[in-house]
Design a protein around this motif. Sequence first.
Motif, PDB file in Angstrom:
ATOM      1  N   ASP A  51      33.437  45.499   7.557  1.00 16.00           N
ATOM      2  CA  ASP A  51      33.621  43.900   7.862  1.00 16.00           C
ATOM      3  C   ASP A  51      32.513  43.459   7.055  1.00 16.00           C
ATOM      4  N   ASP A  62      21.375  54.263  11.524  1.00 12.36           N
ATOM      5  CA  ASP A  62      21.724  53.036  11.313  1.00 12.36           C
ATOM      6  C   ASP A  62      23.005  52.855  10.459  1.00 12.36           C
ATOM      7  N   LYS A  77      26.188  54.595  14.637  1.00  6.79           N
ATOM      8  CA  LYS A  77      26.580  55.964  15.539  1.00  6.79           C
ATOM      9  C   LYS A  77      26.747  55.291  17.026  1.00  6.79           C
ATOM     10  N   SER A  78      25.405  54.608  17.195  1.00  9.35           N
ATOM     11  CA  SER A  78      25.463  54.339  18.684  1.00  9.35           C
ATOM     12  C   SER A  78      26.397  53.054  19.222  1.00  9.35           C
ATOM     13  N   THR A  79      26.627  52.275  17.898  1.00 10.65           N
ATOM     14  CA  THR A  79      27.495  51.223  18.462  1.00 10.65           C
ATOM     15  C   THR A  79      28.919  51.781  18.403  1.00 10.65           C
TER      16      THR A  79
HETATM   17  P1  GDP Z   1      22.985  54.396  14.496  1.00 13.53           P
HETATM   18  O1  GDP Z   1      21.272  54.362  14.061  1.00 13.53           O
HETATM   19  O2  GDP Z   1      23.771  54.740  13.375  1.00 13.53           O
HETATM   20  O3  GDP Z   1      23.088  54.572  15.942  1.00 13.53           O
HETATM   21  O4  GDP Z   1      23.086  52.929  14.102  1.00 13.53           O
HETATM   22  P2  GDP Z   1      23.462  51.677  15.458  1.00 13.53           P
HETATM   23  O5  GDP Z   1      24.641  51.909  16.209  1.00 13.53           O
HETATM   24  O6  GDP Z   1      22.239  51.581  15.858  1.00 13.53           O
HETATM   25  O7  GDP Z   1      23.638  50.353  14.345  1.00 13.53           O
HETATM   26  C1  GDP Z   1      22.659  50.087  13.432  1.00 13.53           C
HETATM   27  C2  GDP Z   1      23.173  48.504  13.126  1.00 13.53           C
HETATM   28  O8  GDP Z   1      24.327  48.435  12.577  1.00 13.53           O
HETATM   29  C3  GDP Z   1      23.094  47.823  14.345  1.00 13.53           C
HETATM   30  O9  GDP Z   1      22.517  46.551  13.990  1.00 13.53           O
HETATM   31  C4  GDP Z   1      24.483  47.549  14.625  1.00 13.53           C
HETATM   32  O10 GDP Z   1      24.727  46.277  15.302  1.00 13.53           O
HETATM   33  C5  GDP Z   1      25.185  47.418  13.204  1.00 13.53           C
HETATM   34  N1  GDP Z   1      26.415  47.855  13.084  1.00 13.53           N
HETATM   35  C6  GDP Z   1      26.992  48.894  13.644  1.00 13.53           C
HETATM   36  N2  GDP Z   1      28.387  48.878  13.333  1.00 13.53           N
HETATM   37  C7  GDP Z   1      28.559  47.801  12.718  1.00 13.53           C
HETATM   38  C8  GDP Z   1      29.731  47.426  11.987  1.00 13.53           C
HETATM   39  O11 GDP Z   1      30.889  47.941  12.174  1.00 13.53           O
HETATM   40  N3  GDP Z   1      29.713  46.195  11.240  1.00 13.53           N
HETATM   41  C9  GDP Z   1      28.505  45.714  11.226  1.00 13.53           C
HETATM   42  N4  GDP Z   1      28.439  44.364  10.266  1.00 13.53           N
HETATM   43  N5  GDP Z   1      27.464  45.960  11.648  1.00 13.53           N
HETATM   44  C10 GDP Z   1      27.377  47.125  12.522  1.00 13.53           C
END
Ligand code: GDP
Length: 605
Positions: free
Chosen positions: A142, A16, A19-21
Amino acid sequence: YPPERVRNFSIIAHVDHGKSTLADRLLELTGTIQKGHGQPQYLDKLQVERERGITVKAQTATMFYRHTTASLDSDAPRYLLNLIDTPGHVDFSYEVSRSLAACQGALLVVDAAQGVQAQTIANFYLAFESNLSIIPVINKIDQPTADPDNVKDQLKRLFDIDPSEALLTSAKTGKGLEQVLPAVIERIPFPRGKCDSPVRMLLLDSYYDEYKGVICHVAVVDGALRKGDKIASASTGRAYEVLDVGIMHPELTPTGVLYTGQVGYVISGMRSTKEARIGDTLHQAKSTVEPLPGFKPAKHMVFSGLYPADGSDFEALSHAIEKLTCNDASVSVTKETSNALGMGFRCGFLGLLHMDVFHQRLEQEYGAQVISTIPTVPYIFEYGDGSKIQVENPAALASNPGKRVVACWEPTVIATIIIPSEYVGPVIMLCSERRGEQLEYTFIDAQRALLKYRLPLKEIIVDFYNELKGITSGYATFDYEDSEYQQSDLVKMDILLNGQPVDAMATIVHNQKAQRVGRELVEKLKKFIERQMFEITIQAAIGSKVIARETLSAMRKNVLAKCYGGDITRKKKLLEKQKEGKKRMKRVGSVDIPQEAFHELLKVS
Ligand code: GDP
Ligand code: MG
């Protein structure tokens, strides 16, 4: 693309942290996927895929990027960048290490508000030990609660990372993202391989595609791989012809060739993923090569018996397991027979999540009705004559009645837990209840503590994480790595129904906990075994000594008695329901045991 223009990197992070984003944004930035078109959240889709089927993972994506340095040079060189994704959950840390084996660098993403968490630490060390260049990325700047300076301090304190190296980004608003790929090119070394040598590559992953057959993901270390080449496996010696070769851009894209340092796919007429051993070296046929170091092989941490819920379904279950292991080669399978459950399989998994996913897929995708037995960890028992056995099935201990056990060992893990400091007390309590030994207690900043414990593996596979989350209002993060065996005072506990031991319910417990576990087991069973026309006694015993006992009295009314003469549809429903229940029953001796009973036993430690 010569190696100098290739970069192989991965993104590592606590779950969370974005990473994916971030991966999505990079794929968009390079035009690899369309912004807001086609497949939104490309890697998130893969993550869902991964959650459903942990080895169906097209995790590598190749991007092309024109790197302009200070001068606005229109002939700026183009780079080929391979983004190699890593799964997040602790069960799959061996997969992280395998992804990292093909990389020279990693982006370490940390949430600017959450700071460093347990998996950040675990993943950092995996990358660090693989000698990767690490680029810290503080993401989500942000957010109103973002505190990037605090995160920089943590990175300095924990990993000795220079604060000036950190990139500040928001994968959401796009802020700071333009620095990421230039940093990848400038700070991550290119892959060093011998371009003129015969081809040699590392097999990173493999999966089975119904139309194309076995697809292997490879990292070409030396030489080049072309369509039509003859290659051989270093581990089996078998030879294959390269039928198709290409990159993941992000879908399979044939290129006819992969050069030194590149990551891509190969299709070579392998029949089954069993031939495509992950970590194997593939090389030019008829050449002798030094196999590549490979990486930590998958280690089975949890074993469980899988049995057809209805004895006649053995063939169907067998078929389903065979099919599924084609896509998930990390499960070990051996046949076993239980006097209570009949013919079945003993399966080894990477962890409980892995076990659950496998079980769920068997039911959902192959329609198998499965009963799984209490998960156990691989214990080692030593007999009086000096022989030692690894026990993956507690029932197996009974098959050596003539031999006296003189010592037992159990596997342990090193757990890393990060918590806000107000929860330190309860967490220490939990860990000592679970027979943990404290190894470290430090603060990573003014509010957060880091605890390291050695814990018996058995103690964490059963509901540890849920309990940890519960006592810390969800704030604790947790990761673990496997460690050595330690000697332990273990006993085998039998469950008896009407005096008959049920081998599939046997379990190995710590002597000091035996009393409590025995009580809990019989209480749970009493709740879940349906009353029958006769009385049932439920006992827990160690050797010949009964340590807990419950009695289930005989049933007086039958299901339909309640609505005798009542509404016919209700009656039908009730019968249906009873039938439903029946399907998942297992008759042991004269006692019907529902699947739930087996399932509930999992929750007793
Ligand atoms: P992962 O588990 O590391 O792959 O995380 P995700 O990419 O799935 O992101 C987890 C959550 O954080 C999602 O709801 C994204 O939309 C949110 N998120 C990711 N990057 C950002 C960011 O730069 N700012 C904010 N506010 N939310 C983010
Ligand atoms: Mg994600």
